[in-house]
Write an enzyme that holds these catalytic residues in place. Structure first.
Site, mmCIF file in Angstrom:
data_model
loop_
_atom_site.group_PDB
_atom_site.id
_atom_site.type_symbol
_atom_site.label_atom_id
_atom_site.label_comp_id
_atom_site.label_asym_id
_atom_site.label_seq_id
_atom_site.Cartn_x
_atom_site.Cartn_y
_atom_site.Cartn_z
ATOM 1 N N SER A 51 -0.658 -7.751 -1.132
ATOM 2 C CA SER A 51 -0.283 -6.248 -1.946
ATOM 3 C C SER A 51 0.706 -6.713 -2.912
ATOM 4 C CB SER A 51 0.142 -5.391 -1.190
ATOM 5 O OG SER A 51 1.111 -5.823 -0.195
ATOM 6 N N GLU A 187 -6.548 -1.347 9.352
ATOM 7 C CA GLU A 187 -6.252 -0.550 8.109
ATOM 8 C C GLU A 187 -7.406 0.459 8.139
ATOM 9 O OE1 GLU A 187 -5.166 -2.870 4.812
ATOM 10 O OE2 GLU A 187 -5.099 -1.133 3.651
HETATM 11 O O1 KIV Z 1 -1.106 -7.266 1.821
HETATM 12 C C1 KIV Z 1 -0.675 -6.352 2.573
HETATM 13 O O2 KIV Z 1 0.293 -5.362 2.271
HETATM 14 C C2 KIV Z 1 -1.543 -5.827 3.899
HETATM 15 C C3 KIV Z 1 -1.051 -4.674 4.612
HETATM 16 C C4 KIV Z 1 -1.438 -3.370 3.890
HETATM 17 C C5 KIV Z 1 -1.283 -4.814 6.062
HETATM 18 O O3 KIV Z 1 -2.200 -6.698 4.146
#
Ligand code: KIV
Length: 294
Positions: A51, A187
């Site tokens: 993310s 998720e």
């Molecule tokens: O990349 C991320 O932040 C994630 C979380 C949302 C679990 O995979």
């Protein structure tokens, strides 16, 4: 005598989490300041998530980051020596091409300081999970809305809403747990599906948009702190515990005003020469430097 530092959280300790224990807490972090806040707050796991692509680097999806990018961010987090377990997210295409590449990419994140890696997908990714585990690297699974699959899914959509899809997710979770994953992220799935999966697997589930029946919860640092930008509506599951974007802008506005009015820097924020030197250099027209109110 200084107290003993708390022992670092390990993947086996997370795997041993019991349903009767306090829920697990995972928060993302991408650099030293964010890692320090998450660890000081007492979270169990720091996820260096892909993310980072969206919340730090400004991309529209997570597909843009590479293993190099992830290793760079994992290293920044690991240099803070957190008590929490550092989990490095394997980015898109780092575990899809060959077993050899998969293991090397996972090892890069471990050498950068991760104590475990996370990858997205269920039974389709079992070969990758097994190869990484075979290299003695703990693996966290991730199913449901897996953002690396957005093109295949047709967007960021809740998964497992129909019975068959829910059953497929449960089968994926069981397969990941049986393969040896130490925890599984769920998720954006309906809470009943998350509950069913949580009861079906022996390892902890960590939910994001999956309701309260999981063994733990995860949120993205920027979402939790109100730093994810004002141009997008946060997803339904986000609870904002602060409004740091607003607070930071207000603080910087005060700095701008102080610089423009001459109120910054004050004498106490300034290095001074020894007595008389300013005069000797002919500064301030031979007069002592005028004092500004702090
Ligand atoms: O990349 C991320 O932040 C994630 C979380 C949302 C679990 O995979």
């Amino acid at each position: 005598m200084a107290g003993k530092a708390a022992p670092r959280v390990t993947a086996p300790a997370i795997a041993a989490h019991q349903r009767t224990d306090e829920p697990l807490v995972m928060v993302t972090a991408y650099d030293a300041p964010s890692a320090r806040t998450v660890d000081a707050a007492g979270a169990d796991i720091i996820l260096v998530g892909d993310s980072v692509a969206m919340v730090v680097l400004g991309y529209d999806d997570t597909l843009q980051v590479t293993t190099d990018d992830m290793a760079h961010h994992v290293a920044a987090v690991a240099r803070t020596r957190p008590r929490a377990l550092v989990v490095g997210d394997l980015p898109w295409l780092s575990y899809h091409v060959s077993t050899e590449e998969t293991v090397h990419n996972a090892a890069r994140l471990v050498r950068a300081g991760a104590g475990a890696v996370k990858l997205e997908g269920g039974r389709k990714r079992l070969a990758a999970v097994e190869a990484i585990l075979d290299a003695e690297i703990p693996v966290m699974g991730h199913i449901g809305l897996t953002p690396q699959s957005i093109h295949a899914f047709g967007g960021f959509k809740v998964q497992g809403k129909e019975l068959e899809a829910a059953q497929r997710l449960a089968d994926d979770a069981v397969a990941l747990a049986d393969a040896g994953c130490f925890a599984i992220v769920l998720e954006c799935v309906p809470d009943a599906v998350a509950r069913h999966i949580t009861e079906a697997v022996a390892v902890p589930t960590i939910g994001i948009g999956a309701g309260r029946h999981c063994d733990g919860q995860v949120l993205v640092w920027h979402d939790l702190l109100g730093l994810a930008g004002t141009d997008r509506k946060p997803p339904k599951f986000v609870r904002q515990y602060a409004a740091l974007e607003h607070d930071a802008t207000a603080a910087i506005e005060r700095f701008c005003a102080d610089v423009r009015s001459g109120a910054y820097p004050a004498s106490a924020e300034t290095y001074h020469m020894t007595d008389g030197m300013g005069e000797a250099l002919g500064l301030y027209g031979g007069e002592p430097e005028p004092e500004l109110a702090p």
